[in-house]
Design a protein around this motif. Structure first.
Motif, PDB file in Angstrom:
ATOM      1  N   LEU A  35      10.523  14.529  15.195  1.00 42.76           N
ATOM      2  CA  LEU A  35      11.119  13.454  15.989  1.00 42.76           C
ATOM      3  C   LEU A  35      12.328  13.924  16.789  1.00 42.76           C
ATOM      4  O   LEU A  35      12.483  13.571  17.953  1.00 42.76           O
TER       5      LEU A  35
ATOM      6  N   LEU B  55      13.075   4.079  17.037  1.00 38.82           N
ATOM      7  CA  LEU B  55      11.860   4.860  16.798  1.00 38.82           C
ATOM      8  C   LEU B  55      10.881   4.765  17.961  1.00 38.82           C
ATOM      9  O   LEU B  55      10.349   5.778  18.412  1.00 38.82           O
TER      10      LEU B  55
ATOM     11  N   ARG C 103      11.181  10.382   4.522  1.00 38.48           N
ATOM     12  CA  ARG C 103      11.572   9.994   5.883  1.00 38.48           C
ATOM     13  C   ARG C 103      11.236  11.104   6.883  1.00 38.48           C
ATOM     14  O   ARG C 103      10.748  10.839   7.982  1.00 38.48           O
TER      15      ARG C 103
ATOM     16  N   GLY D  42       8.449  10.865  10.081  1.00 39.55           N
ATOM     17  CA  GLY D  42       8.776  11.211  11.464  1.00 39.55           C
ATOM     18  C   GLY D  42       7.890  12.312  11.990  1.00 39.55           C
ATOM     19  O   GLY D  42       7.400  12.252  13.128  1.00 39.55           O
TER      20      GLY D  42
END
Length: 195
Positions: free
Chosen positions: A10, A42, A77, A81
């Motif tokens: 990301l 996001l 997490r 991503g």
């Protein structure tokens, strides 16, 4: 063969284009990263990754896209991503009809360095040597993207042979299945009907 390698992420999504065939010297066509701010929403980050990958596809016209297969890590997490960025890359390629192949990190490391446990510095050093570069690409995500492309170019001939073998095996079995069905018909036709 021209391959776009994508090391999904990301914040930094590594991209690298390599051209060549297995057994011959390879050429780097381009390398870089698509970045997004960590504090952005996001949806905006995924859109920025899509736009960045689309630019690379437009500019370099790869025949294949090689994406790192997301694997389980301790940080959920981070995995989420990475998986989302990976999906964006796959979507961009598939929308254009470009074949997408996933390679695990250990497959890539083994293909490029000879060891599935190589560290990022070793991968960067081998990418530099294989592509005859003056220095390792920075950041490491960019070098990883080139390693993905190299891995795919080297593995593609074997994968193609495997796919052909499976197709031939399936084709060889198909007539046998039809022959068996003709020896064991489903039963008599219902009364009052003609064939």
């Amino acid at each position: 063969m021209r391959v776009l390698g994508v090391d999904p992420g990301l914040t930094r999504c590594g991209v690298g284009v390599v051209e060549g065939v297995a057994g011959r010297p390879l050429t780097m066509i381009g390398v870089g990263v698509v970045t997004t701010p960590a504090d952005a929403e996001l949806g905006s980050r995924l859109l920025a990754i899509e736009q960045g990958i689309e630019r690379w596809l437009d500019e370099h016209r790869p025949e294949h896209v090689a994406v790192e297969r997301v694997f389980s890590q301790h940080n959920v997490r981070t995995v989420m991503g990475t998986a989302q960025a990976s999906a964006v890359a796959m979507l961009c390629a598939t929308r254009r009809g470009i074949p997408v192949v996933l390679h695990t990190p250990s497959e890539v490391k083994a293909a490029v360095t000879g060891s599935g446990r190589a560290d990022k510095a070793q991968v960067g050093a081998m990418v530099t040597r294989l592509l005859r570069l003056d220095a390792p690409p920075r950041p490491a995500d960019a070098a990883d993207a080139l390693a993905l492309a190299i891995c795919h170019i080297w593995r593609a001939p074997a994968q193609t042979r495997l796919q052909r073998a499976v197709a031939q095996h399936t084709a060889a079995r198909h007539p046998a299945a039809r022959h068996t069905a003709s020896q064991h018909p489903a039963g008599p036709a219902p009364k009052g009907r003609t064939a």
